[in-house]
Design a protein around this motif. Structure first.
Motif, PDB file in Angstrom:
ATOM      1  N   SER A 173      -5.315   4.512   1.234  1.00 13.63           N
ATOM      2  CA  SER A 173      -4.545   5.399   1.835  1.00 13.63           C
ATOM      3  C   SER A 173      -3.221   4.848   1.788  1.00 13.63           C
ATOM      4  O   SER A 173      -2.243   5.899   1.677  1.00 13.63           O
ATOM      5  N   GLN A 174      -2.918   3.714   1.953  1.00 13.00           N
ATOM      6  CA  GLN A 174      -1.480   3.297   1.917  1.00 13.00           C
ATOM      7  C   GLN A 174      -1.048   3.572   0.753  1.00 13.00           C
ATOM      8  O   GLN A 174       0.188   4.107   0.420  1.00 13.00           O
ATOM      9  N   PHE A 175      -1.584   3.238  -0.418  1.00 17.31           N
ATOM     10  CA  PHE A 175      -1.339   3.355  -1.927  1.00 17.31           C
ATOM     11  C   PHE A 175      -0.830   4.844  -2.274  1.00 17.31           C
ATOM     12  O   PHE A 175       0.081   5.225  -2.573  1.00 17.31           O
ATOM     13  N   VAL A 206       3.577  -0.686  -1.757  1.00 19.12           N
ATOM     14  CA  VAL A 206       2.183  -0.814  -2.234  1.00 19.12           C
ATOM     15  C   VAL A 206       1.728  -0.118  -3.665  1.00 19.12           C
ATOM     16  O   VAL A 206       1.252  -0.917  -4.553  1.00 19.12           O
ATOM     17  N   ASP A 207       2.495   1.048  -3.805  1.00 18.29           N
ATOM     18  CA  ASP A 207       2.277   1.743  -5.307  1.00 18.29           C
ATOM     19  C   ASP A 207       2.828   0.855  -6.503  1.00 18.29           C
ATOM     20  O   ASP A 207       2.264   0.987  -7.434  1.00 18.29           O
ATOM     21  N   GLN A 208       3.630  -0.209  -6.096  1.00 14.95           N
ATOM     22  CA  GLN A 208       4.220  -0.873  -7.325  1.00 14.95           C
ATOM     23  C   GLN A 208       3.359  -2.286  -7.476  1.00 14.95           C
ATOM     24  O   GLN A 208       3.303  -2.940  -8.579  1.00 14.95           O
ATOM     25  N   ALA A 209       2.627  -2.641  -6.430  1.00 17.98           N
ATOM     26  CA  ALA A 209       2.132  -3.938  -6.422  1.00 17.98           C
ATOM     27  C   ALA A 209       0.667  -3.908  -6.848  1.00 17.98           C
ATOM     28  O   ALA A 209       0.107  -4.612  -7.549  1.00 17.98           O
ATOM     29  N   LEU A 210       0.152  -2.574  -6.709  1.00 14.66           N
ATOM     30  CA  LEU A 210      -1.494  -2.532  -7.105  1.00 14.66           C
ATOM     31  C   LEU A 210      -1.580  -1.319  -7.671  1.00 14.66           C
ATOM     32  O   LEU A 210      -0.899  -0.334  -7.735  1.00 14.66           O
ATOM     33  N   TYR A 259     -15.224  -4.479   4.871  1.00 11.84           N
ATOM     34  CA  TYR A 259     -14.609  -4.317   3.601  1.00 11.84           C
ATOM     35  C   TYR A 259     -14.443  -2.899   2.967  1.00 11.84           C
ATOM     36  O   TYR A 259     -13.242  -2.725   2.381  1.00 11.84           O
ATOM     37  N   VAL A 260     -15.383  -1.924   3.190  1.00 21.17           N
ATOM     38  CA  VAL A 260     -15.281  -0.927   2.591  1.00 21.17           C
ATOM     39  C   VAL A 260     -14.038  -0.062   3.617  1.00 21.17           C
ATOM     40  O   VAL A 260     -13.232   0.613   3.171  1.00 21.17           O
ATOM     41  N   ASN A 261     -14.159  -0.313   4.932  1.00 26.72           N
ATOM     42  CA  ASN A 261     -12.980   0.241   5.693  1.00 26.72           C
ATOM     43  C   ASN A 261     -11.529  -0.282   5.327  1.00 26.72           C
ATOM     44  O   ASN A 261     -10.695   0.598   5.110  1.00 26.72           O
ATOM     45  N   MET A 262     -11.597  -1.661   4.823  1.00 24.69           N
ATOM     46  CA  MET A 262     -10.307  -2.204   4.538  1.00 24.69           C
ATOM     47  C   MET A 262      -9.926  -1.671   3.011  1.00 24.69           C
ATOM     48  O   MET A 262      -8.758  -1.077   2.873  1.00 24.69           O
ATOM     49  N   ASP A 263     -10.825  -1.215   2.417  1.00 27.92           N
ATOM     50  CA  ASP A 263     -10.382  -0.539   0.792  1.00 27.92           C
ATOM     51  C   ASP A 263      -9.796   0.768   0.994  1.00 27.92           C
ATOM     52  O   ASP A 263      -8.696   0.989   0.553  1.00 27.92           O
ATOM     53  N   ILE A 264     -10.546   1.579   2.244  1.00 26.79           N
ATOM     54  CA  ILE A 264     -10.012   2.829   2.454  1.00 26.79           C
ATOM     55  C   ILE A 264      -8.751   2.801   2.958  1.00 26.79           C
ATOM     56  O   ILE A 264      -7.793   3.712   2.662  1.00 26.79           O
ATOM     57  N   ILE A 265      -8.360   1.876   3.842  1.00 32.75           N
ATOM     58  CA  ILE A 265      -6.921   1.752   4.383  1.00 32.75           C
ATOM     59  C   ILE A 265      -5.842   1.423   3.199  1.00 32.75           C
ATOM     60  O   ILE A 265      -4.831   1.924   3.155  1.00 32.75           O
ATOM     61  N   MET A 266      -6.322   0.600   2.406  1.00 33.57           N
ATOM     62  CA  MET A 266      -5.548   0.366   1.172  1.00 33.57           C
ATOM     63  C   MET A 266      -5.278   1.460   0.282  1.00 33.57           C
ATOM     64  O   MET A 266      -4.022   1.520  -0.055  1.00 33.57           O
TER      65      MET A 266
END
Length: 78
Positions: free
Chosen positions: A60-62, A12-16, A51-58
């Motif tokens: 967190s993954q990052f 994830v850290d390399q894609a975004l 959408y805000v929850n999905m952003d938080i997940i992304m």
């Protein structure tokens, strides 16, 4: 599906970029605030929250994979 794929490959850290993710969540947060303040339909508010929850997940993954990959690189070079 993007969140699932990111978990599988751990890159994830390399894609975004963090800046992109922060702009994305800022936009979704303002969308939610606008929906709430203007008394939009409940489905619009629920969608904005989703959408805000999905952003938080992304984000967190990052952060998780960024730290994990940095630790892995440190161990390899020691």
């Amino acid at each position: 599906s993007q969140i699932y794929m990111a978990c599988q490959n751990g890159r994830v850290d390399q894609a975004l970029s963090l800046g992109f993710l922060l702009c994305w969540i800022a936009g979704d947060l303002t969308n939610f605030i606008g929906c709430y303040l203007t008394n939009q339909l409940p489905i619009q508010i629920v969608t904005a929250i989703f959408y805000v929850n999905m952003d938080i997940i992304m984000i967190s993954q990052f952060v998780y994979y960024k730290l994990k990959n940095q630790m892995t690189k440190r161990k390899v070079f020691q």
